[in-house]
Write a protein that holds these residues in place. Structure first.
Motif, short mmCIF file in Angstrom:
data_model
loop_
_atom_site.label_atom_id
_atom_site.label_comp_id
_atom_site.label_asym_id
_atom_site.label_seq_id
_atom_site.Cartn_x
_atom_site.Cartn_y
_atom_site.Cartn_z
N SER A 19 0.83 -1.20 0.00
CA SER A 19 0.00 0.00 0.00
C SER A 19 0.87 1.26 0.00
O SER A 19 0.55 2.24 -0.66
CB SER A 19 -0.95 0.00 1.19
N MET A 20 1.99 1.22 0.73
CA MET A 20 2.90 2.36 0.76
C MET A 20 3.51 2.60 -0.63
O MET A 20 3.55 3.74 -1.10
CB MET A 20 4.00 2.13 1.79
N VAL A 21 3.94 1.52 -1.28
CA VAL A 21 4.53 1.64 -2.61
C VAL A 21 3.51 2.19 -3.59
O VAL A 21 3.83 3.03 -4.44
CB VAL A 21 5.07 0.27 -3.09
N ARG A 22 2.24 1.73 -3.45
CA ARG A 22 1.18 2.21 -4.34
C ARG A 22 0.96 3.72 -4.13
O ARG A 22 0.83 4.47 -5.10
CB ARG A 22 -0.11 1.44 -4.05
N ARG A 23 0.94 4.14 -2.84
CA ARG A 23 0.76 5.58 -2.55
C ARG A 23 1.91 6.39 -3.11
O ARG A 23 1.70 7.45 -3.71
CB ARG A 23 0.66 5.79 -1.04
N VAL A 24 3.14 5.91 -2.93
CA VAL A 24 4.32 6.62 -3.44
C VAL A 24 4.24 6.72 -4.96
O VAL A 24 4.55 7.77 -5.54
CB VAL A 24 5.62 5.92 -3.00
N GLY A 25 3.80 5.67 -5.62
CA GLY A 25 3.66 5.68 -7.07
C GLY A 25 2.65 6.71 -7.54
O GLY A 25 2.88 7.43 -8.51
N VAL A 26 1.52 6.81 -6.84
CA VAL A 26 0.49 7.79 -7.20
C VAL A 26 1.03 9.20 -7.01
O VAL A 26 0.86 10.06 -7.87
CB VAL A 26 -0.78 7.56 -6.35
N VAL A 27 1.69 9.44 -5.88
CA VAL A 27 2.24 10.77 -5.61
C VAL A 27 3.29 11.13 -6.66
O VAL A 27 3.34 12.25 -7.16
CB VAL A 27 2.85 10.82 -4.19
N LEU A 28 4.11 10.16 -7.01
CA LEU A 28 5.15 10.38 -8.01
C LEU A 28 4.54 10.71 -9.37
O LEU A 28 4.99 11.63 -10.07
CB LEU A 28 6.04 9.14 -8.11
N ALA A 35 4.84 18.71 -12.83
CA ALA A 35 6.10 19.24 -13.37
C ALA A 35 5.97 19.50 -14.87
O ALA A 35 6.44 20.53 -15.36
CB ALA A 35 7.23 18.26 -13.08
N MET A 36 5.30 18.60 -15.58
CA MET A 36 5.10 18.78 -17.03
C MET A 36 4.28 20.05 -17.28
O MET A 36 4.58 20.82 -18.19
CB MET A 36 4.38 17.57 -17.62
N ILE A 37 3.23 20.26 -16.49
CA ILE A 37 2.38 21.43 -16.66
C ILE A 37 3.18 22.70 -16.39
O ILE A 37 3.14 23.65 -17.16
CB ILE A 37 1.14 21.34 -15.72
N VAL A 38 3.93 22.70 -15.27
CA VAL A 38 4.71 23.89 -14.90
C VAL A 38 5.75 24.19 -15.98
O VAL A 38 5.93 25.34 -16.37
CB VAL A 38 5.38 23.66 -13.52
N LEU A 39 6.43 23.16 -16.46
CA LEU A 39 7.45 23.37 -17.48
C LEU A 39 6.81 23.79 -18.81
O LEU A 39 7.39 24.55 -19.57
CB LEU A 39 8.27 22.10 -17.68
N GLY A 40 5.62 23.29 -19.08
CA GLY A 40 4.93 23.64 -20.31
C GLY A 40 4.44 25.07 -20.32
O GLY A 40 4.40 25.72 -21.36
#
Length: 42
Positions: A19-28, A35-40
């Protein structure tokens, strides 16, 4: 698998880790999109 193992029931630590790995994946993933939006925009 031993005959004494419970059926399809991972240990508590493994479930918490998954569950922790899944949460980290979602946050990532959200951070990458942000980051893509900000850079765009720049």
């Amino acid at each position: 698998m031993l005959w004494s193992d419970p059926e399809n029931e991972p240990p508590k630590e493994l479930r918490e880790t998954q569950s922790m790995v899944r949460r980290v994946g979602v946050v990532l993933a959200l951070a990458m999109v942000l980051a893509m939006i900000v850079l765009g925009v720049r």
